[in-house]
Design a protein around this motif. Sequence first.
Motif, mmCIF file in Angstrom:
data_model
loop_
_atom_site.group_PDB
_atom_site.id
_atom_site.type_symbol
_atom_site.label_atom_id
_atom_site.label_comp_id
_atom_site.label_asym_id
_atom_site.label_seq_id
_atom_site.Cartn_x
_atom_site.Cartn_y
_atom_site.Cartn_z
ATOM 1 N N VAL A 43 0.839 -1.192 0.000
ATOM 2 C CA VAL A 43 0.000 0.000 0.000
ATOM 3 C C VAL A 43 0.875 1.242 0.000
ATOM 4 O O VAL A 43 1.804 1.361 0.792
ATOM 5 C CB VAL A 43 -0.930 0.009 1.229
ATOM 6 N N ILE A 44 0.586 2.166 -0.891
ATOM 7 C CA ILE A 44 1.330 3.422 -0.957
ATOM 8 C C ILE A 44 0.350 4.565 -0.822
ATOM 9 O O ILE A 44 -0.862 4.406 -0.967
ATOM 10 C CB ILE A 44 2.107 3.541 -2.280
ATOM 11 N N ALA A 45 0.865 5.720 -0.523
ATOM 12 C CA ALA A 45 0.019 6.900 -0.362
ATOM 13 C C ALA A 45 -0.703 7.203 -1.676
ATOM 14 O O ALA A 45 -0.125 7.047 -2.757
ATOM 15 C CB ALA A 45 0.865 8.099 0.052
ATOM 16 N N PRO A 46 -1.992 7.602 -1.591
ATOM 17 C CA PRO A 46 -2.768 7.857 -2.815
ATOM 18 C C PRO A 46 -2.410 9.165 -3.510
ATOM 19 O O PRO A 46 -3.088 9.566 -4.446
ATOM 20 C CB PRO A 46 -4.209 7.892 -2.292
ATOM 21 N N GLY A 47 -1.361 9.843 -3.084
ATOM 22 C CA GLY A 47 -0.958 11.086 -3.713
ATOM 23 C C GLY A 47 0.178 11.724 -2.938
ATOM 24 O O GLY A 47 0.722 11.145 -2.006
ATOM 25 N N ILE A 48 0.546 12.921 -3.325
ATOM 26 C CA ILE A 48 1.583 13.682 -2.624
ATOM 27 C C ILE A 48 0.887 14.770 -1.809
ATOM 28 O O ILE A 48 0.152 15.596 -2.359
ATOM 29 C CB ILE A 48 2.579 14.305 -3.621
ATOM 30 N N PHE A 49 1.124 14.745 -0.486
ATOM 31 C CA PHE A 49 0.407 15.646 0.394
ATOM 32 C C PHE A 49 1.384 16.429 1.267
ATOM 33 O O PHE A 49 2.523 16.015 1.483
ATOM 34 C CB PHE A 49 -0.557 14.860 1.299
ATOM 35 N N ARG A 109 4.625 6.429 7.888
ATOM 36 C CA ARG A 109 5.196 5.211 7.326
ATOM 37 C C ARG A 109 4.241 4.670 6.264
ATOM 38 O O ARG A 109 3.068 5.023 6.237
ATOM 39 C CB ARG A 109 5.417 4.167 8.425
ATOM 40 N N SER A 110 4.741 3.799 5.415
ATOM 41 C CA SER A 110 3.913 3.279 4.325
ATOM 42 C C SER A 110 2.691 2.545 4.865
ATOM 43 O O SER A 110 1.590 2.645 4.317
ATOM 44 C CB SER A 110 4.737 2.338 3.437
ATOM 45 N N GLU A 111 2.880 1.780 5.987
ATOM 46 C CA GLU A 111 1.762 1.021 6.514
ATOM 47 C C GLU A 111 0.700 1.912 7.163
ATOM 48 O O GLU A 111 -0.398 1.445 7.464
ATOM 49 C CB GLU A 111 2.249 -0.031 7.521
ATOM 50 N N ASP A 112 1.022 3.199 7.399
ATOM 51 C CA ASP A 112 0.005 4.101 7.944
ATOM 52 C C ASP A 112 -1.144 4.322 6.969
ATOM 53 O O ASP A 112 -2.220 4.772 7.359
ATOM 54 C CB ASP A 112 0.626 5.462 8.308
ATOM 55 N N TRP A 113 -0.919 3.999 5.689
ATOM 56 C CA TRP A 113 -1.968 4.172 4.693
ATOM 57 C C TRP A 113 -2.820 2.917 4.526
ATOM 58 O O TRP A 113 -3.739 2.896 3.726
ATOM 59 C CB TRP A 113 -1.352 4.558 3.342
ATOM 60 N N GLU A 114 -2.499 1.851 5.263
ATOM 61 C CA GLU A 114 -3.286 0.626 5.168
ATOM 62 C C GLU A 114 -4.731 0.888 5.580
ATOM 63 O O GLU A 114 -4.989 1.696 6.480
ATOM 64 C CB GLU A 114 -2.696 -0.461 6.080
ATOM 65 N N PRO A 115 -5.701 0.206 4.969
ATOM 66 C CA PRO A 115 -7.099 0.339 5.400
ATOM 67 C C PRO A 115 -7.248 -0.035 6.880
ATOM 68 O O PRO A 115 -6.664 -1.010 7.342
ATOM 69 C CB PRO A 115 -7.832 -0.668 4.507
ATOM 70 N N GLY A 116 -8.022 0.756 7.600
ATOM 71 C CA GLY A 116 -8.260 0.484 9.010
ATOM 72 C C GLY A 116 -7.358 1.254 9.952
ATOM 73 O O GLY A 116 -7.603 1.280 11.160
ATOM 74 N N TYR A 123 -3.737 -7.617 22.516
ATOM 75 C CA TYR A 123 -4.527 -6.409 22.280
ATOM 76 C C TYR A 123 -3.650 -5.169 22.123
ATOM 77 O O TYR A 123 -4.065 -4.183 21.515
ATOM 78 C CB TYR A 123 -5.528 -6.200 23.419
ATOM 79 N N MET A 124 -2.438 -5.218 22.673
ATOM 80 C CA MET A 124 -1.529 -4.077 22.561
ATOM 81 C C MET A 124 -0.767 -4.066 21.241
ATOM 82 O O MET A 124 -0.413 -2.998 20.742
ATOM 83 C CB MET A 124 -0.513 -4.100 23.709
ATOM 84 N N CYS A 125 -0.484 -5.246 20.682
ATOM 85 C CA CYS A 125 0.435 -5.359 19.543
ATOM 86 C C CYS A 125 -0.321 -5.476 18.230
ATOM 87 O O CYS A 125 -0.297 -6.532 17.578
ATOM 88 C CB CYS A 125 1.367 -6.541 19.747
ATOM 89 N N ASN A 126 -0.980 -4.422 17.851
ATOM 90 C CA ASN A 126 -1.714 -4.394 16.587
ATOM 91 C C ASN A 126 -0.894 -3.578 15.589
ATOM 92 O O ASN A 126 -0.933 -2.357 15.584
ATOM 93 C CB ASN A 126 -3.087 -3.759 16.825
ATOM 94 N N SER A 127 -0.116 -4.267 14.736
ATOM 95 C CA SER A 127 0.869 -3.584 13.907
ATOM 96 C C SER A 127 0.827 -4.081 12.467
ATOM 97 O O SER A 127 0.888 -5.287 12.217
ATOM 98 C CB SER A 127 2.273 -3.816 14.486
ATOM 99 N N HIS A 128 0.744 -3.142 11.519
ATOM 100 C CA HIS A 128 0.872 -3.503 10.113
ATOM 101 C C HIS A 128 2.305 -3.908 9.784
ATOM 102 O O HIS A 128 2.539 -4.771 8.937
ATOM 103 C CB HIS A 128 0.452 -2.339 9.216
#
Length: 415
Positions: A75-81, A142-149, A228-233
């Motif tokens: 997953v990559i960012a949908p644009g340049i922001f 980070r790249s995973e910050d754009w993941e759905p959810g 429950y604490m370790c929810n990581s992409h």
Amino acid sequence: MQKYEKFHLKDEQTVSSAVSAWTGVAGIFGLLAALIVVYLVRPGYTVAWLILMGSAAVPMLFAEYYRNRHWKSLVIAPGIFTYQQILGWKIRGLLFAGLIWVVTLTVFQFANMAVTATLLEFLPWLGPVLLVYLLFYLIKVRSEDWEPGTLLSLGYALDQQGYHWDVWKNTARNHLIKAFFLPLMIDASYLWLVMFYHDLERGFQIAWYFVPMALLYLIDTVYATIGYMCNSHRLDTHIRSSNPYLLAWVAALVCYPPLMFLRENAGLMLYTQNGSGTGGAPWMVWFERGSLLFYSWGAVIVALTVIYAWATVIFGIRFSNLTNRGIITNGPYRYFKHPAYLAKNLSWWFLYVPFLSMASGWHTLQMVGALLVTNMIYWCRAKTEEWHLMQDPQYQAYSKWIARNGLFARMKKLF
């Protein structure tokens, strides 16, 4: 994104598990080492709990990082922001999630004052860690910050689409699960730690049973808390999906405080006679202390609880109710679809032995009825979990495999 795919299988092959069994084993070694250290050093229980959590979590986090080190999110960012745009989306996501946590803690957890007291005790220790994490989250992208959810993707979706029900609903479910269960698991793991060290001081005649039981439930709740604490992409331990069925939520939440208290008021909890001197183990009333039957019966309960705890340990840092964070197919799940529910419900029948009640026949019927209702609740949990997980092709493959090769299927072939 599904990383592990092996859907066309021969009968002797199983579906690849989302987590290696060695991850859970690594945590066990760390946890047991920490238990010995804190027993010898004797810090306060709060410090002991923190040492225990860190010692169990760090080896598992390292194991998951090592196993997933070559995996990169597609997953990559949908644009340049601009930084201001990204910061605004992150703040929107945090505010929405924060509202869910505040409402959940207020409505559910503050109805259970024991949980509230434990959370307040840990707040000075966990508060600074949470603040550092939030600052890191706001500053870095980070790249995973754009993941759905994720909170960033939520803020972006709300900004681009306005009121989008699916985005709100899915994110709300994910955070509601963590906001409800994480405080409960923190409280439960803390109480089992206290109980474990208390049980070590008992005489052998009952300590042989209570010490391993307390240890097993301590392991179970520690792993659940870490999960429950370790929810990581980045570690591929994120929530793929949460259960959308109302019946699943009702069946799950009614098994935990404070909704569990409604079951007590409805007479659906497991009441027994006052077993004076049994230390809270009802089955001890009916057997001669020190007899072969006494030790054998207790050993069966401990063995079933071992299976129950094993079913949690095998998740590593992925345990979570009402979610799909990757399909687990190894450990006890190689033999049963729902080993934890099966072992727990069987252990309750042995624990309360209603058919040997020394009270009236009516009391015995009440006990049997309470146990059967409890069994039905867990049956509903199992079936609604399958409704949800069957949306995952990997679980479909696992379900077909277990139907041919599970323990029950093998027993049918024998007879």
